[in-house]
Design a protein around this motif. Sequence first.
Motif, PDB file in Angstrom:
ATOM      1  N   ASN A  49      41.545  42.697  35.469  1.00 41.14           N
ATOM      2  CA  ASN A  49      41.658  43.930  36.254  1.00 41.14           C
ATOM      3  C   ASN A  49      42.244  43.632  37.629  1.00 41.14           C
ATOM      4  OD1 ASN A  49      39.669  44.101  38.500  1.00 41.14           O
ATOM      5  ND2 ASN A  49      38.216  43.665  36.835  1.00 41.14           N
ATOM      6  N   PRO A  50      42.956  44.587  38.186  1.00 42.82           N
ATOM      7  CA  PRO A  50      43.711  44.350  39.420  1.00 42.82           C
ATOM      8  C   PRO A  50      42.839  43.895  40.589  1.00 42.82           C
ATOM      9  CG  PRO A  50      44.325  46.460  38.426  1.00 42.82           C
ATOM     10  CD  PRO A  50      43.166  45.953  37.655  1.00 42.82           C
ATOM     11  N   LEU A  51      41.622  44.393  40.652  1.00 45.28           N
ATOM     12  CA  LEU A  51      40.739  43.966  41.742  1.00 45.28           C
ATOM     13  C   LEU A  51      40.445  42.475  41.662  1.00 45.28           C
ATOM     14  CD1 LEU A  51      37.958  46.646  42.334  1.00 45.28           C
ATOM     15  CD2 LEU A  51      39.636  45.713  43.964  1.00 45.28           C
ATOM     16  N   ALA A  52      40.179  42.000  40.444  1.00 45.65           N
ATOM     17  CA  ALA A  52      39.900  40.578  40.256  1.00 45.65           C
ATOM     18  C   ALA A  52      41.143  39.752  40.578  1.00 45.65           C
ATOM     19  CB  ALA A  52      39.424  40.315  38.832  1.00 45.65           C
ATOM     20  N   LEU A  53      42.299  40.242  40.156  1.00 48.56           N
ATOM     21  CA  LEU A  53      43.549  39.525  40.448  1.00 48.56           C
ATOM     22  C   LEU A  53      43.772  39.410  41.947  1.00 48.56           C
ATOM     23  CD1 LEU A  53      46.169  40.773  37.847  1.00 48.56           C
ATOM     24  CD2 LEU A  53      45.237  38.460  38.126  1.00 48.56           C
ATOM     25  N   LEU A  54      43.543  40.504  42.644  1.00 48.87           N
ATOM     26  CA  LEU A  54      43.705  40.513  44.096  1.00 48.87           C
ATOM     27  C   LEU A  54      42.707  39.553  44.736  1.00 48.87           C
ATOM     28  CD1 LEU A  54      45.240  41.990  46.401  1.00 48.87           C
ATOM     29  CD2 LEU A  54      43.281  43.554  46.531  1.00 48.87           C
ATOM     30  N   ASP A  55      41.508  39.576  44.234  1.00 54.75           N
ATOM     31  CA  ASP A  55      40.447  38.702  44.733  1.00 54.75           C
ATOM     32  C   ASP A  55      40.857  37.234  44.597  1.00 54.75           C
ATOM     33  OD1 ASP A  55      37.887  38.150  45.734  1.00 54.75           O
ATOM     34  OD2 ASP A  55      37.052  37.954  43.718  1.00 54.75           O
ATOM     35  N   ILE A  56      41.344  36.892  43.411  1.00 58.15           N
ATOM     36  CA  ILE A  56      41.767  35.511  43.165  1.00 58.15           C
ATOM     37  C   ILE A  56      42.945  35.144  44.058  1.00 58.15           C
ATOM     38  CG2 ILE A  56      42.851  33.997  41.446  1.00 58.15           C
ATOM     39  CD1 ILE A  56      41.105  35.471  39.317  1.00 58.15           C
ATOM     40  N   ALA A  57      43.894  36.050  44.168  1.00 59.58           N
ATOM     41  CA  ALA A  57      45.084  35.769  44.979  1.00 59.58           C
ATOM     42  C   ALA A  57      44.706  35.528  46.434  1.00 59.58           C
ATOM     43  CB  ALA A  57      46.079  36.927  44.868  1.00 59.58           C
ATOM     44  N   GLN A  58      43.798  36.351  46.934  1.00 63.78           N
ATOM     45  CA  GLN A  58      43.410  36.190  48.344  1.00 63.78           C
ATOM     46  C   GLN A  58      42.643  34.893  48.574  1.00 63.78           C
ATOM     47  OE1 GLN A  58      41.424  39.896  49.251  1.00 63.78           O
ATOM     48  NE2 GLN A  58      43.304  40.732  50.174  1.00 63.78           N
ATOM     49  N   ALA A  59      41.728  34.575  47.663  1.00 61.18           N
ATOM     50  CA  ALA A  59      40.963  33.326  47.812  1.00 61.18           C
ATOM     51  C   ALA A  59      41.896  32.118  47.690  1.00 61.18           C
ATOM     52  CB  ALA A  59      39.853  33.255  46.773  1.00 61.18           C
ATOM     53  N   GLN A  60      42.849  32.202  46.757  1.00 62.22           N
ATOM     54  CA  GLN A  60      43.802  31.099  46.599  1.00 62.22           C
ATOM     55  C   GLN A  60      44.632  30.911  47.861  1.00 62.22           C
ATOM     56  OE1 GLN A  60      46.374  31.244  43.169  1.00 62.22           O
ATOM     57  NE2 GLN A  60      47.628  29.528  43.909  1.00 62.22           N
ATOM     58  N   LEU A  61      45.044  32.028  48.453  1.00 61.23           N
ATOM     59  CA  LEU A  61      45.813  31.971  49.695  1.00 61.23           C
ATOM     60  C   LEU A  61      45.024  31.233  50.769  1.00 61.23           C
ATOM     61  CD1 LEU A  61      48.602  33.365  50.180  1.00 61.23           C
ATOM     62  CD2 LEU A  61      47.367  35.096  51.491  1.00 61.23           C
ATOM     63  N   ARG A  62      43.759  31.564  50.879  1.00 64.99           N
ATOM     64  CA  ARG A  62      42.907  30.913  51.887  1.00 64.99           C
ATOM     65  C   ARG A  62      42.740  29.428  51.578  1.00 64.99           C
ATOM     66  NH1 ARG A  62      37.318  33.811  53.123  1.00 64.99           N
ATOM     67  NH2 ARG A  62      37.173  31.915  54.379  1.00 64.99           N
ATOM     68  N   LEU A  63      42.479  29.140  50.313  1.00 62.95           N
ATOM     69  CA  LEU A  63      42.255  27.745  49.915  1.00 62.95           C
ATOM     70  C   LEU A  63      43.518  26.913  50.161  1.00 62.95           C
ATOM     71  CD1 LEU A  63      40.309  25.726  48.601  1.00 62.95           C
ATOM     72  CD2 LEU A  63      41.171  26.455  46.374  1.00 62.95           C
ATOM     73  N   ASP A  64      44.660  27.458  49.773  1.00 63.96           N
ATOM     74  CA  ASP A  64      45.907  26.705  49.951  1.00 63.96           C
ATOM     75  C   ASP A  64      46.249  26.543  51.428  1.00 63.96           C
ATOM     76  OD1 ASP A  64      46.236  26.226  47.277  1.00 63.96           O
ATOM     77  OD2 ASP A  64      47.627  27.881  46.919  1.00 63.96           O
ATOM     78  N   ARG A  65      45.929  27.555  52.222  1.00 60.73           N
ATOM     79  CA  ARG A  65      46.199  27.438  53.654  1.00 60.73           C
ATOM     80  C   ARG A  65      45.341  26.319  54.248  1.00 60.73           C
ATOM     81  NH1 ARG A  65      44.328  32.234  56.000  1.00 60.73           N
ATOM     82  NH2 ARG A  65      46.005  33.322  54.909  1.00 60.73           N
ATOM     83  N   ILE A  66      44.061  26.314  53.908  1.00 61.11           N
ATOM     84  CA  ILE A  66      43.180  25.250  54.405  1.00 61.11           C
ATOM     85  C   ILE A  66      43.648  23.890  53.879  1.00 61.11           C
ATOM     86  CG2 ILE A  66      40.828  24.347  54.352  1.00 61.11           C
ATOM     87  CD1 ILE A  66      39.823  27.221  54.274  1.00 61.11           C
ATOM     88  N   GLY A  67      44.055  23.866  52.618  1.00 61.56           N
ATOM     89  CA  GLY A  67      44.549  22.617  52.043  1.00 61.56           C
ATOM     90  C   GLY A  67      45.740  22.056  52.818  1.00 61.56           C
TER      91      GLY A  67
END
Lengths: 459, 459
Positions: free
Chosen positions: B107-125
């Motif tokens: 579902n789009p909410l979950a996709l958005l959730d994953i995308a945002q968390a990934q963005l944060r994780l990759d930025r910190i990485g």
Amino acid sequence: MGKSVDVVIVGAGIAGLVAARDLVRTGHEVLVLEARDRVGGRLLNAELPGGEPIEVGGQWVGPTQHEAMALIDELGLKTHPTHTAGRHIAELGSSRSEYTGRIPRMNPLALLDIAQAQLRLDRIGRQVSRTEPWRADRAEALDSQTFDTWLRRATHTAQGRAFFRVVTEAVFSTGPEDMSALWASFYFGAGGGLDSLIGVKGGAQQDRVVGGTQAIALAVAEQLGDRVVLDNPVTEVDWDDAGVRVRSGGTVVRARRAVIAVPPPLAARIRFTPGLPGDRDQLVQRMPMGRVIKINVVYDEPFWRADGWSGQANSDHRPLGTVFDNTPPGGSPGVLVGFLEGRHADVGSRSDLADRRAQVIEDLAGYFGPRARTPIDYIEKDWAEEEYSRGCYGAFTTPGTLTRFGHALRPAIGPLHWAGTETATRWAGYIDGAAESGHRVAREIGAALAPTALTGDPA
Amino acid sequence: MGKSVDVVIVGAGIAGLVAARDLVRTGHEVLVLEARDRVGGRLLNAELPGGEPIEVGGQWVGPTQHEAMALIDELGLKTHPTHTAGRHIAELGSSRSEYTGRIPRMNPLALLDIAQAQLRLDRIGRQVSRTEPWRADRAEALDSQTFDTWLRRATHTAQGRAFFRVVTEAVFSTGPEDMSALWASFYFGAGGGLDSLIGVKGGAQQDRVVGGTQAIALAVAEQLGDRVVLDNPVTEVDWDDAGVRVRSGGTVVRARRAVIAVPPPLAARIRFTPGLPGDRDQLVQRMPMGRVIKINVVYDEPFWRADGWSGQANSDHRPLGTVFDNTPPGGSPGVLVGFLEGRHADVGSRSDLADRRAQVIEDLAGYFGPRARTPIDYIEKDWAEEEYSRGCYGAFTTPGTLTRFGHALRPAIGPLHWAGTETATRWAGYIDGAAESGHRVAREIGAALAPTALTGDPA
């Protein structure tokens, strides 16, 4: 050596010695192999300038520590109360408070914050099973976070957080971020709650042992006589259902059972053949030791008493975050004992002795004024540097460990039995827990080696 | 043996072998002591029914893994792409999604959730230094919490959380609750970000090595010839500024320098005399291994391809949470490789083979239908049971460890140099990181053993 006994015991700390004594009493032939040139493990006496003993390792006992007290009584040793009369000093944040009783004076919001968090912590401590903490209701949730994460949620003031950081370092000699919140809950519960762990009168710091705590180990070792062999670090244990062959240097001891009575990270360094099951191995990979440098600073007299101070001091910003009066019962010389714990031990350990000493003295002067700058002796022990302890006060579990591998902490594996204060269900991390674990493995082995009882009607 | 060489190397995994080869090329006499009866460490080939090699250890290489690819090329080995054509399967929560590309349909909410968390994780990485992660801006905060705590804050949907749990187990073979959020940030950063680590095409699972990855180790070992000695577990290392004496059983090797090229928890089990500094010892007490049982299930043919599936499957509730098509390049027999990771490995390891096999087959049938129930072979490896690995894929740091002791991971201590994929600054935990670490220690030693350069004008 090539000796053969009923039970070989690895490690002559309290756990190993108590196990050995119990087993001798039930008629078993035992041999205790100790790596060091002395007994006592994390209990060790040094000498004050006048020759009196002073502890550089574990040193206090207190109420509800029934195993420790029974042992002390039975050995004919005496205790004396920790000096506590006078005003204590607490530095939390920018404020210094001098107080008597249990809790420093501070602003009411911070006091309320601490009281509420303590209530929660003690409640969880009571709820978490002391024998199977991994089965607690919220075990998974607690074990998935560090104690630091838990504390940040449970407290709402800077002083409240500072208080619990100081408490954690004093109790565990490591920061709240290093350990599982489930381990912290278990540990506080196993010692009867926060007040019990941090208290002097009525708490874990209430009493001291005349002659120093190593006297306990020395007295048991004397009873055991030549059953205790020093300078024999055990490196390899071959085992099967019939028994063990324990190697130390060129010597081999055969036995029907073995007790491994060393801290978990050191148990991991013994080579077992066949190798131990994955669960057990993963467990000991995940139980690191805390880290502390313990320092006794000696003065002509306990000058702080005349100034109305008890000698007890804590600080959230000085490296020497916890200090007690450690003067011998006769009242002379004056001794302050302080601890560099966790991250403060890291920094302290990288300094040379002169710098470390200067820092410690400066902290004591900060607490107790300029007279602290003229000690007559300085006696320290850095436990992480000790090859056969590799940290103090004890091991803790990292997040995820108790719920995954806690079940592997105590159960015997074939002829291998696991002792040590980290395996205790009450006062884990204390002398009391070490004694409990020694009694437990002796019972396990007694039952295992007993002639099989007749079952049913022989007729 | 009583041999004397320039450099003794403990461990014939990729790190140790690469170090040895580099040192031989620069004219040093080396000896590699390997505990097992084979080289390769966590790389190990088994045989498919037809005799073709199949990996039961590390097996993939991918883009930006320049050290691994250079080694493979230089040895004349070939790679072939991991099979990826067809629909992948993802089971997150109660829904099953079949998809192509990178991210499951949900579902789009979950996709958005994953995308945002990934963005944060990759930025910190990207922000966390690969050489000194403990110096990152928010290092203390990240190291004070588990990755699970971080993920719970960074995600807001059940499917988002489930996605990152599956990813964590697949990448680290341990749960997010076990490790420091700073370690996770470092590790994702060291591999170029989340997509790079979990991807097949363009990611860390892109290519396989013809002949199996152990072929890399075997080829280097062949070049080294009798400089590699098997069945020699090193138990003791005596050292001083002049060099080392390394003991294995009754034999002693003297050398000017030593490379310790074994995983951190196993390095902790070598007895060093004198003992290592407290910082180093505390570090290796706090770097446990992940845990995985790797299973290749073999079929007459890759039947799932005909059904339009790629063979790639993930689930947040099946024990066999990650599956790939592992069929040899020729296309026969069909092979599915699956992983029991972290807590699933704990459970799997306690089962007997028949039960474990039945569970694995049932999971494969759940993904790919009833034909998965008729395999022709089942080949598994439980890495936590291996005495000389004690876990896989690699070690991680528990909370509080990198900021306190990370600085002790790489620097040589006297003549002792530290290699192994856990010491890498890029692709730590991978073949690439192991090779990087081997090159690094060879450079360190080359510099240390080089004749002192003339300084100043000789006139």
